[in-house]
Write a protein that holds these residues in place. Sequence first.
Motif, PDB file in Angstrom:
ATOM      1  N   MET A   1       0.881  -1.177   0.000  1.00 53.47           N
ATOM      2  CA  MET A   1       0.000   0.000   0.000  1.00 53.47           C
ATOM      3  C   MET A   1       0.918   1.226   0.000  1.00 53.47           C
ATOM      4  O   MET A   1       1.488   1.576   1.041  1.00 53.47           O
ATOM      5  CB  MET A   1      -0.887   0.026   1.250  1.00 53.47           C
ATOM      6  N   ALA A   2       1.030   1.852  -1.164  1.00 57.93           N
ATOM      7  CA  ALA A   2       1.991   2.944  -1.318  1.00 57.93           C
ATOM      8  C   ALA A   2       1.749   4.067  -0.307  1.00 57.93           C
ATOM      9  O   ALA A   2       2.687   4.582   0.306  1.00 57.93           O
ATOM     10  CB  ALA A   2       1.929   3.486  -2.739  1.00 57.93           C
ATOM     11  N   GLY A   3       0.481   4.414  -0.120  1.00 57.82           N
ATOM     12  CA  GLY A   3       0.148   5.502   0.798  1.00 57.82           C
ATOM     13  C   GLY A   3       0.625   5.217   2.215  1.00 57.82           C
ATOM     14  O   GLY A   3       1.087   6.107   2.928  1.00 57.82           O
ATOM     15  N   VAL A   4       0.518   3.954   2.622  1.00 58.14           N
ATOM     16  CA  VAL A   4       0.961   3.569   3.970  1.00 58.14           C
ATOM     17  C   VAL A   4       2.490   3.542   4.031  1.00 58.14           C
ATOM     18  O   VAL A   4       3.098   4.038   4.977  1.00 58.14           O
ATOM     19  CB  VAL A   4       0.373   2.187   4.367  1.00 58.14           C
ATOM     20  N   GLU A   5       3.090   2.973   2.980  1.00 56.03           N
ATOM     21  CA  GLU A   5       4.560   2.890   2.960  1.00 56.03           C
ATOM     22  C   GLU A   5       5.209   4.276   3.053  1.00 56.03           C
ATOM     23  O   GLU A   5       6.176   4.470   3.779  1.00 56.03           O
ATOM     24  CB  GLU A   5       5.042   2.188   1.681  1.00 56.03           C
ATOM     25  N   ASN A   6       4.628   5.229   2.323  1.00 53.85           N
ATOM     26  CA  ASN A   6       5.196   6.584   2.308  1.00 53.85           C
ATOM     27  C   ASN A   6       5.045   7.315   3.643  1.00 53.85           C
ATOM     28  O   ASN A   6       5.696   8.330   3.859  1.00 53.85           O
ATOM     29  CB  ASN A   6       4.539   7.422   1.202  1.00 53.85           C
ATOM     30  N   HIS A   7       4.150   6.839   4.477  1.00 51.35           N
ATOM     31  CA  HIS A   7       3.928   7.496   5.772  1.00 51.35           C
ATOM     32  C   HIS A   7       4.097   6.515   6.923  1.00 51.35           C
ATOM     33  O   HIS A   7       3.536   6.705   8.001  1.00 51.35           O
ATOM     34  CB  HIS A   7       2.538   8.140   5.814  1.00 51.35           C
TER      35      HIS A   7
ATOM     36  N   SER B   1     -25.290   2.545   2.228  1.00 50.87           N
ATOM     37  CA  SER B   1     -23.936   2.097   1.959  1.00 50.87           C
ATOM     38  C   SER B   1     -23.793   0.618   2.328  1.00 50.87           C
ATOM     39  O   SER B   1     -24.126   0.207   3.436  1.00 50.87           O
ATOM     40  CB  SER B   1     -22.960   2.945   2.770  1.00 50.87           C
ATOM     41  N   THR B   2     -23.334  -0.197   1.392  1.00 52.16           N
ATOM     42  CA  THR B   2     -23.173  -1.636   1.650  1.00 52.16           C
ATOM     43  C   THR B   2     -21.763  -2.084   1.251  1.00 52.16           C
ATOM     44  O   THR B   2     -20.918  -2.331   2.106  1.00 52.16           O
ATOM     45  CB  THR B   2     -24.226  -2.462   0.879  1.00 52.16           C
ATOM     46  N   LYS B   3     -21.510  -2.121  -0.056  1.00 53.34           N
ATOM     47  CA  LYS B   3     -20.207  -2.621  -0.509  1.00 53.34           C
ATOM     48  C   LYS B   3     -19.073  -1.665  -0.136  1.00 53.34           C
ATOM     49  O   LYS B   3     -17.934  -2.099   0.019  1.00 53.34           O
ATOM     50  CB  LYS B   3     -20.224  -2.875  -2.022  1.00 53.34           C
ATOM     51  N   ALA B   4     -19.378  -0.387   0.049  1.00 55.27           N
ATOM     52  CA  ALA B   4     -18.317   0.538   0.464  1.00 55.27           C
ATOM     53  C   ALA B   4     -17.857   0.198   1.882  1.00 55.27           C
ATOM     54  O   ALA B   4     -16.665   0.284   2.196  1.00 55.27           O
ATOM     55  CB  ALA B   4     -18.800   1.981   0.396  1.00 55.27           C
ATOM     56  N   PHE B   5     -18.813  -0.210   2.724  1.00 52.59           N
ATOM     57  CA  PHE B   5     -18.492  -0.532   4.120  1.00 52.59           C
ATOM     58  C   PHE B   5     -17.533  -1.718   4.205  1.00 52.59           C
ATOM     59  O   PHE B   5     -16.499  -1.650   4.901  1.00 52.59           O
ATOM     60  CB  PHE B   5     -19.786  -0.846   4.880  1.00 52.59           C
ATOM     61  N   THR B   6     -17.826  -2.804   3.514  1.00 49.49           N
ATOM     62  CA  THR B   6     -16.943  -3.977   3.604  1.00 49.49           C
ATOM     63  C   THR B   6     -15.573  -3.672   2.995  1.00 49.49           C
ATOM     64  O   THR B   6     -14.555  -4.165   3.480  1.00 49.49           O
ATOM     65  CB  THR B   6     -17.587  -5.229   2.956  1.00 49.49           C
ATOM     66  N   ALA B   7     -15.548  -2.830   1.957  1.00 49.37           N
ATOM     67  CA  ALA B   7     -14.254  -2.455   1.370  1.00 49.37           C
ATOM     68  C   ALA B   7     -13.457  -1.578   2.346  1.00 49.37           C
ATOM     69  O   ALA B   7     -12.235  -1.705   2.462  1.00 49.37           O
ATOM     70  CB  ALA B   7     -14.463  -1.741   0.039  1.00 49.37           C
ATOM     71  N   GLN B   8     -14.153  -0.705   3.068  1.00 47.77           N
ATOM     72  CA  GLN B   8     -13.470   0.119   4.083  1.00 47.77           C
ATOM     73  C   GLN B   8     -12.836  -0.782   5.137  1.00 47.77           C
ATOM     74  O   GLN B   8     -11.681  -0.575   5.549  1.00 47.77           O
ATOM     75  CB  GLN B   8     -14.480   1.062   4.763  1.00 47.77           C
ATOM     76  N   LEU B   9     -13.591  -1.807   5.563  1.00 46.97           N
ATOM     77  CA  LEU B   9     -13.045  -2.723   6.573  1.00 46.97           C
ATOM     78  C   LEU B   9     -11.823  -3.460   6.031  1.00 46.97           C
ATOM     79  O   LEU B   9     -10.831  -3.651   6.748  1.00 46.97           O
ATOM     80  CB  LEU B   9     -14.117  -3.734   7.018  1.00 46.97           C
ATOM     81  N   ALA B  10     -11.882  -3.860   4.749  1.00 47.96           N
ATOM     82  CA  ALA B  10     -10.746  -4.583   4.160  1.00 47.96           C
ATOM     83  C   ALA B  10      -9.506  -3.688   4.124  1.00 47.96           C
ATOM     84  O   ALA B  10      -8.407  -4.116   4.502  1.00 47.96           O
ATOM     85  CB  ALA B  10     -11.119  -5.077   2.763  1.00 47.96           C
ATOM     86  N   VAL B  11      -9.684  -2.444   3.700  1.00 49.01           N
ATOM     87  CA  VAL B  11      -8.534  -1.518   3.623  1.00 49.01           C
ATOM     88  C   VAL B  11      -7.974  -1.247   5.023  1.00 49.01           C
ATOM     89  O   VAL B  11      -6.759  -1.296   5.239  1.00 49.01           O
ATOM     90  CB  VAL B  11      -8.941  -0.182   2.958  1.00 49.01           C
ATOM     91  N   LEU B  12      -8.851  -0.969   5.961  1.00 50.40           N
ATOM     92  CA  LEU B  12      -8.396  -0.648   7.317  1.00 50.40           C
ATOM     93  C   LEU B  12      -7.670  -1.830   7.953  1.00 50.40           C
ATOM     94  O   LEU B  12      -6.688  -1.649   8.683  1.00 50.40           O
ATOM     95  CB  LEU B  12      -9.594  -0.204   8.170  1.00 50.40           C
ATOM     96  N   THR B  13      -8.142  -3.041   7.675  1.00 51.73           N
ATOM     97  CA  THR B  13      -7.492  -4.226   8.242  1.00 51.73           C
ATOM     98  C   THR B  13      -6.100  -4.418   7.637  1.00 51.73           C
ATOM     99  O   THR B  13      -5.131  -4.699   8.355  1.00 51.73           O
ATOM    100  CB  THR B  13      -8.361  -5.486   8.013  1.00 51.73           C
ATOM    101  N   MET B  14      -5.998  -4.249   6.313  1.00 54.74           N
ATOM    102  CA  MET B  14      -4.671  -4.361   5.678  1.00 54.74           C
ATOM    103  C   MET B  14      -3.709  -3.317   6.248  1.00 54.74           C
ATOM    104  O   MET B  14      -2.542  -3.597   6.518  1.00 54.74           O
ATOM    105  CB  MET B  14      -4.785  -4.161   4.160  1.00 54.74           C
ATOM    106  N   MET B  15      -4.252  -2.121   6.423  1.00 52.88           N
ATOM    107  CA  MET B  15      -3.424  -1.030   6.933  1.00 52.88           C
ATOM    108  C   MET B  15      -2.910  -1.348   8.339  1.00 52.88           C
ATOM    109  O   MET B  15      -1.723  -1.179   8.644  1.00 52.88           O
ATOM    110  CB  MET B  15      -4.327   0.209   6.974  1.00 52.88           C
ATOM    111  N   ALA B  16      -3.812  -1.840   9.182  1.00 52.27           N
ATOM    112  CA  ALA B  16      -3.432  -2.168  10.561  1.00 52.27           C
ATOM    113  C   ALA B  16      -2.389  -3.291  10.568  1.00 52.27           C
ATOM    114  O   ALA B  16      -1.418  -3.255  11.342  1.00 52.27           O
ATOM    115  CB  ALA B  16      -4.657  -2.572  11.374  1.00 52.27           C
ATOM    116  N   LEU B  17      -2.580  -4.280   9.708  1.00 54.32           N
ATOM    117  CA  LEU B  17      -1.625  -5.393   9.649  1.00 54.32           C
ATOM    118  C   LEU B  17      -0.255  -4.902   9.219  1.00 54.32           C
ATOM    119  O   LEU B  17       0.774  -5.317   9.746  1.00 54.32           O
ATOM    120  CB  LEU B  17      -2.125  -6.467   8.669  1.00 54.32           C
ATOM    121  N   LYS B  18      -0.250  -4.006   8.253  1.00 55.54           N
ATOM    122  CA  LYS B  18       1.015  -3.485   7.731  1.00 55.54           C
ATOM    123  C   LYS B  18       1.742  -2.668   8.805  1.00 55.54           C
ATOM    124  O   LYS B  18       2.953  -2.820   9.010  1.00 55.54           O
ATOM    125  CB  LYS B  18       0.717  -2.623   6.499  1.00 55.54           C
ATOM    126  N   VAL B  19       1.006  -1.837   9.493  1.00 58.16           N
ATOM    127  CA  VAL B  19       1.609  -1.013  10.546  1.00 58.16           C
ATOM    128  C   VAL B  19       2.091  -1.911  11.690  1.00 58.16           C
ATOM    129  O   VAL B  19       3.200  -1.740  12.207  1.00 58.16           O
ATOM    130  CB  VAL B  19       0.612   0.059  11.049  1.00 58.16           C
TER     131      VAL B  19
END
Length: 366
Positions: free
Chosen positions: A37-43, A158-176
């Motif tokens: 995740m470039a945005g996470v890597e850069n920060h 909002s339905t599919k946006a919610f599950t995608a938000q959870l997926a992104v946030l989980t990846m971000m947390a794992l990476k950090v």
Amino acid sequence: EKGGYDHFMIKEIHEQPHTIQDCLRGRLDPAAGTITMAGVENHLQQLINAPRIIMVACGTSWHAGLVAEYVFEELCRIPVEVEYASEFRYRNPIIHKGDVIIAISQSGETADTLVAIDRAKEQGATIFGIVNAVGSSIARLSHAGAYTHAGPEIGVASTKAFTAQLAVLTMMALKVAAAKGTIDVKRYQHLCAELAAIPEKVALVLQKAADVKKIAARYKDARDFLYLGRGYNFPVALEGALKLKEISYIHAEGYPAAEMKHGPIALVDDQLPVVFVATKDSYHEKIVSNIQEIKARKGIVLAITSESDEVIPAMADDVFAVPEADEIVAPMLSVIPLQLLSYYVGVAKGFDVDKPRNLAKSVTVE
Ligand code: F6R
């Protein structure tokens, strides 16, 4: 354009195996154990050293922030606050140097969220945007970010946006967490695999949509609903209640299950459906006693459980089971039947589920 479905809402609910996959694609490689995740890597340094993360959002996106609070605190050991953008912006909030603000928004145009991050930016905070609409105002205002890649969401709910938000946030947390050293290798690899398995499991849940339709037919005339959950499923209870309110116009409240005894339990009688979001997790035993408390007062219990659960089905009036999953990723499964429930109740009552009264898709007024 509805791809053979009656409404955008149900089309978008059924798109979720693909939209979550699209969100993970090119980022999560469970075999290699990498998350790109470039945005996470850069920060990364800012995130690792953040004294505090503040999630700022509204509505369903705020619920995603609540799940992420639990995930980030557990995996990254960083204190997290979750703020309604409208409250945060008006109260002269305290922002310390180094604080990272994560703004979550499907539309990227929500006025309250936009102004909130603008103020925080002026005070020196780093803004990380988790946005669905590419090139939107919130995406542009953020220092860095990650798109959810769920595709255009047309249904007002909002339905599919919610599950995608959870997926992104989980990846971000794992990476950090991996970079910070707050997660061990085994747990990290396990969670990467669990996340990668979610699209397939969501597809299995959706295969049973007709079961939710039958449940909806039995519950559609209720006047009020309670939604209860604990831990990672507490925000899912809030989200289930919000979906029912906006699509079916039935009064519904979400609560942490243990708060019942501090007031809301007074509402329980034999007319009140209580939806328990109770997949198998570290809170399971506790939620079983909460179900007992409701049954003892003759409440009607509809439980979302894990497939292997034999305890709750013996107590509940209705059950919908979802595949087993680690508690950290379970909300992406347990929310699906609740989205379906609100949809089918709304349709059964004859409402325009894609355009509920009084609501707009993006709230660009304060
Ligand atoms: C609920 C819903 C709203 C939005 C909220 C935030 O189904 O659609 O509660 O979640 O208005 O919108 P975004 O995410 O576009 O900032």
